[in-house]
Each structure stands twice: as structure tokens, then as C-alpha cells.
Design a protein around this motif. Structure first.
Motif, PDB file in Angstrom:
ATOM      1  N   SER A   3       0.793  -1.176  -0.039  1.00  0.00           N
ATOM      2  CA  SER A   3      -0.065  -0.045  -0.077  1.00  0.00           C
ATOM      3  C   SER A   3       0.864   1.295  -0.021  1.00  0.00           C
ATOM      4  O   SER A   3       1.900   1.238   0.708  1.00  0.00           O
ATOM      5  N   PRO A   4       0.753   2.083  -0.648  1.00  0.00           N
ATOM      6  CA  PRO A   4       1.276   3.515  -0.840  1.00  0.00           C
ATOM      7  C   PRO A   4       1.250   4.347   0.603  1.00  0.00           C
ATOM      8  O   PRO A   4       0.262   3.916   1.169  1.00  0.00           O
ATOM      9  N   VAL A   5       2.306   4.821   0.906  1.00  0.00           N
ATOM     10  CA  VAL A   5       2.386   5.607   2.110  1.00  0.00           C
ATOM     11  C   VAL A   5       1.934   7.094   1.920  1.00  0.00           C
ATOM     12  O   VAL A   5       2.318   7.606   1.148  1.00  0.00           O
ATOM     13  N   ASN A   6       1.095   7.213   2.796  1.00  0.00           N
ATOM     14  CA  ASN A   6       0.332   8.643   2.841  1.00  0.00           C
ATOM     15  C   ASN A   6       1.554   9.832   3.245  1.00  0.00           C
ATOM     16  O   ASN A   6       1.917   9.824   4.405  1.00  0.00           O
ATOM     17  N   TYR A  75       1.319  16.082   7.801  1.00  0.00           N
ATOM     18  CA  TYR A  75       2.756  15.515   6.938  1.00  0.00           C
ATOM     19  C   TYR A  75       3.043  14.393   7.717  1.00  0.00           C
ATOM     20  O   TYR A  75       3.638  14.386   8.851  1.00  0.00           O
ATOM     21  N   ARG A  76       2.806  13.323   7.208  1.00  0.00           N
ATOM     22  CA  ARG A  76       3.327  11.928   7.696  1.00  0.00           C
ATOM     23  C   ARG A  76       2.449  11.884   9.179  1.00  0.00           C
ATOM     24  O   ARG A  76       3.274  11.399  10.299  1.00  0.00           O
ATOM     25  N   GLY A  77       1.425  12.322   9.084  1.00  0.00           N
ATOM     26  CA  GLY A  77       0.551  12.091  10.399  1.00  0.00           C
ATOM     27  C   GLY A  77       0.844  13.322  11.401  1.00  0.00           C
ATOM     28  O   GLY A  77       0.006  13.375  12.357  1.00  0.00           O
ATOM     29  N   ASN A  78       1.819  14.006  10.916  1.00  0.00           N
ATOM     30  CA  ASN A  78       2.025  15.325  12.164  1.00  0.00           C
ATOM     31  C   ASN A  78       1.371  16.684  11.592  1.00  0.00           C
ATOM     32  O   ASN A  78       1.696  16.870  10.502  1.00  0.00           O
ATOM     33  N   ASP A  79       0.584  17.017  12.229  1.00  0.00           N
ATOM     34  CA  ASP A  79      -0.336  18.470  11.943  1.00  0.00           C
ATOM     35  C   ASP A  79       0.741  19.564  11.920  1.00  0.00           C
ATOM     36  O   ASP A  79       1.020  19.996  13.016  1.00  0.00           O
ATOM     37  N   LEU A  80       0.834  20.075  10.676  1.00  0.00           N
ATOM     38  CA  LEU A  80       1.746  21.031  10.718  1.00  0.00           C
ATOM     39  C   LEU A  80       1.481  22.488  11.220  1.00  0.00           C
ATOM     40  O   LEU A  80       2.115  23.283  11.594  1.00  0.00           O
ATOM     41  N   LEU A  81       0.119  22.432  11.202  1.00  0.00           N
ATOM     42  CA  LEU A  81      -0.330  23.811  11.956  1.00  0.00           C
ATOM     43  C   LEU A  81      -0.260  23.852  13.278  1.00  0.00           C
ATOM     44  O   LEU A  81      -0.293  25.035  13.894  1.00  0.00           O
TER      45      LEU A  81
END
Length: 201
Positions: A3-6, A75-81
Motif C-alpha cells: 500500500s502507498p504511504v500517505n 505531513y506523515r501524520g503530524n499536523d503542521l499547523l
């Protein structure tokens, strides 16, 4: 099949424009999108539809009078905001790269273009030698079809045409091999053949 990695997951992103005494107006409303590894997502819209605002929001470069009102940019599960400023700055250029649509004032006019890109690369990869850094930058300048790439490495921004400056900024973004590249209308100053080659790159 693996499966592709989001890489990027955007949910309910809303950006507003502060109109001072007239309140606020929504520029983007409830934007949802996701990008997987090795995936290219193109966004089409007429002038003024918010493409540049979206591209800048994705790397958290929205400034007043614009404001990210709500949503998640993961981004890779971490909310940039919600990342502290220092952590966000550490991601930019290393893992997340941005190429704007106006290359004119993006580089220091007093330093050769290639030297500036090498300086950025060495700040992100301190262990790389000067020689290897220069070779990598020249290879990429050649890959984006920069005429006489080795010679252009030592030239200053004022010696570059608009299309050449755009190519230099593409190299500046690609040189660290980022996970995520956000590009805002970068092929506009390029002829269609070169634009197609750069999109493949």
C-alpha cells in the motif's frame, strides 16, 4: 501489493482574508486532499481561485491579512499547523520544499546562483564536501535544461532570464531530495517541451 504511504493529508482547510472593519472573507473553504508517495497531484483553477494561497498554506507560509482559520495539514501524520515554529522551519527545505511562481526576488543578488544553492545544501547536509555539493547542483541544473549549466553556476541572478531563474529555484528545491514538493505554477515562464521534462523530473 504494498500500500502507498500517505505523505500529506489535508482536511477541512479554510483560509480567510481579514478585511479589517468589514470582517473576514473566505478564500478557501473546507479543502480536502491527500497525496501518497510517488504521487503527483495537479490543481487547476482560473486566476484568483486560490491556488497560490493553497500552495502557501500547505507549507504554512500564509501571512496577514490571510489567516488559516481551521483544518488539518498532516505531513506523515503530524499536523503542521500545530508544530512549533522551530520544528516547522526544520522541515522546510529538508523534507518539504516549496517553489513559488515569482522567482525574481528569491535569491541574493550579490552571490552567484550556484553558490547560493550549494550553501543551502551544505546547511542541510553538513557532511557533504564542497566538490560533491557543486557536482550535485550542476547535475540538477543540467537536468532542468539550464543552458551551459557549469558556466551558469558561477553567474549572478541579474544574468539570468525569468525562465532560467525559475529553473534555478526548481534546482534549489530539488537539491535536498525532499519528501514533498509543493510547486506553484512553476512552468509558466518555460516553453512546453522544457516544462514537460521538468514535470517528469
Amino acid at each position: 501489493m504494498i500500500s502507498p504511504v500517505n505523505i500529506l493529508d489535508v482536511r477541512n482547510l479554510t483560509v480567510t482574508l481579514n478585511l479589517a472593519s468589514r470582517g473576514t472573507r473566505a478564500v478557501l473553504t473546507d479543502v480536502d486532499l491527500s497525496i501518497d508517495e510517488n504521487e503527483v497531484l495537479g490543481i487547476i483553477g482560473e486566476s484568483g481561485s486560490g491556488k497560490t494561497v493553497l500552495s502557501r498554506a500547505l507549507v504554512r507560509w500564509v501571512t496577514s491579512p490571510l489567516n488559516i482559520e481551521s483544518g488539518v495539514i498532516a505531513y506523515r501524520g503530524n499536523d503542521l499547523l500545530r508544530l512549533p515554529r522551530a520544528q516547522m522551519q526544520a522541515l522546510r527545505g529538508r523534507k518539504i520544499a516549496y517553489i513559488g511562481s515569482d522567482p525574481g526576488n528569491a535569491l541574493d543578488p550579490t552571490l552567484p546562483v550556484g553558490r547560493q544553492i550549494v550553501e543551502k545544501l551544505k546547511s542541510i547536509e553538513p557532511g557533504i564536501s564542497n566538490g560533491e555539493a557543486e557536482r550535485r547542483v550542476i547535475r540538477l541544473l543540467d537536468a532542468v535544461k539550464m543552458p551551459s549549466a557549469k558556466q551558469r553556476f558561477e553567474e549572478f541572478p541579474f544574468q539570468f532570464s525569468g525562465g532560467m531563474m525559475q529553473r534555478a529555484l526548481i534546482v534549489d528545491a530539488l537539491v535536498t531530495n525532499p519528501d514533498l514538493l509543493v510547486a506553484d505554477n512553476i512552468t509558466q515562464p518555460l516553453d512546453v517541451t522544457v516544462a514537460a521534462q521538468i514535470l517528469r523530473l
